[in-house]
Motif scaffolding. Structure first.
Motif, mmCIF file in Angstrom:
data_model
loop_
_atom_site.group_PDB
_atom_site.id
_atom_site.type_symbol
_atom_site.label_atom_id
_atom_site.label_comp_id
_atom_site.label_asym_id
_atom_site.label_seq_id
_atom_site.Cartn_x
_atom_site.Cartn_y
_atom_site.Cartn_z
ATOM 1 N N GLU A 57 -2.687 -1.188 -3.458
ATOM 2 C CA GLU A 57 -3.585 -0.181 -2.896
ATOM 3 C C GLU A 57 -2.849 1.151 -2.866
ATOM 4 O O GLU A 57 -1.718 1.234 -2.403
ATOM 5 C CB GLU A 57 -3.982 -0.598 -1.475
ATOM 6 C CG GLU A 57 -4.868 0.386 -0.766
ATOM 7 C CD GLU A 57 -5.145 -0.035 0.667
ATOM 8 O OE1 GLU A 57 -6.285 0.148 1.110
ATOM 9 O OE2 GLU A 57 -4.223 -0.544 1.355
ATOM 10 N N GLN A 98 -7.365 0.572 -7.979
ATOM 11 C CA GLN A 98 -6.517 0.420 -6.798
ATOM 12 C C GLN A 98 -6.280 1.754 -6.075
ATOM 13 O O GLN A 98 -5.724 1.789 -4.994
ATOM 14 C CB GLN A 98 -5.180 -0.257 -7.148
ATOM 15 C CG GLN A 98 -4.214 0.585 -7.939
ATOM 16 C CD GLN A 98 -4.355 0.439 -9.454
ATOM 17 O OE1 GLN A 98 -5.450 0.349 -9.978
ATOM 18 N NE2 GLN A 98 -3.230 0.435 -10.153
ATOM 19 N N SER A 158 0.851 -1.185 0.000
ATOM 20 C CA SER A 158 0.000 0.000 0.000
ATOM 21 C C SER A 158 0.886 1.234 0.000
ATOM 22 O O SER A 158 1.916 1.272 0.665
ATOM 23 C CB SER A 158 -0.898 0.034 1.237
ATOM 24 O OG SER A 158 -1.763 -1.077 1.248
#
Length: 95
Positions: A54, A79, A27
């Motif tokens: 992400e 995303q 992420s």
């Protein structure tokens, strides 16, 4: 002489892309405020990385032009998650 410019040695290196497991989730969180020309380049760079699953972008009170760019990217890339509504609260609080 002070130690400000002194060299340092990394104790532990970051894993290379080949060392990261195939199912690892990465992420990235980016706080954005009046970024200017670097905005699209930064977004494109993160979104082009296949290891990023992400991408959270915190709009810290951008102007209308940058807000439109953020909306367009968020609409194109599943995303990417766009968080806004708090206004310009500073980098630390935005993060």
């Amino acid at each position: 002489m002070n130690d400000i410019g002194a060299s340092f040695v990394a104790v532990e290196t970051a894993p290379t892309p080949h060392e990261i497991a195939g199912d690892a989730r990465i992420s990235v969180i980016m706080v954005v405020y009046m970024t200017g020309e670097a905005l699209e380049q930064s977004l494109t760079c993160v979104l082009a990385d296949p290891q990023v699953n992400e991408f959270i972008v915190v709009d810290n009170g951008s102007d209308a032009r940058e807000a439109a760019i953020l909306d367009a990217y968020a609409g194109r890339y599943p995303q990417m998650r766009l968080v806004r509504g708090q206004g310009n609260v500073g980098f630390a609080r935005g993060a």
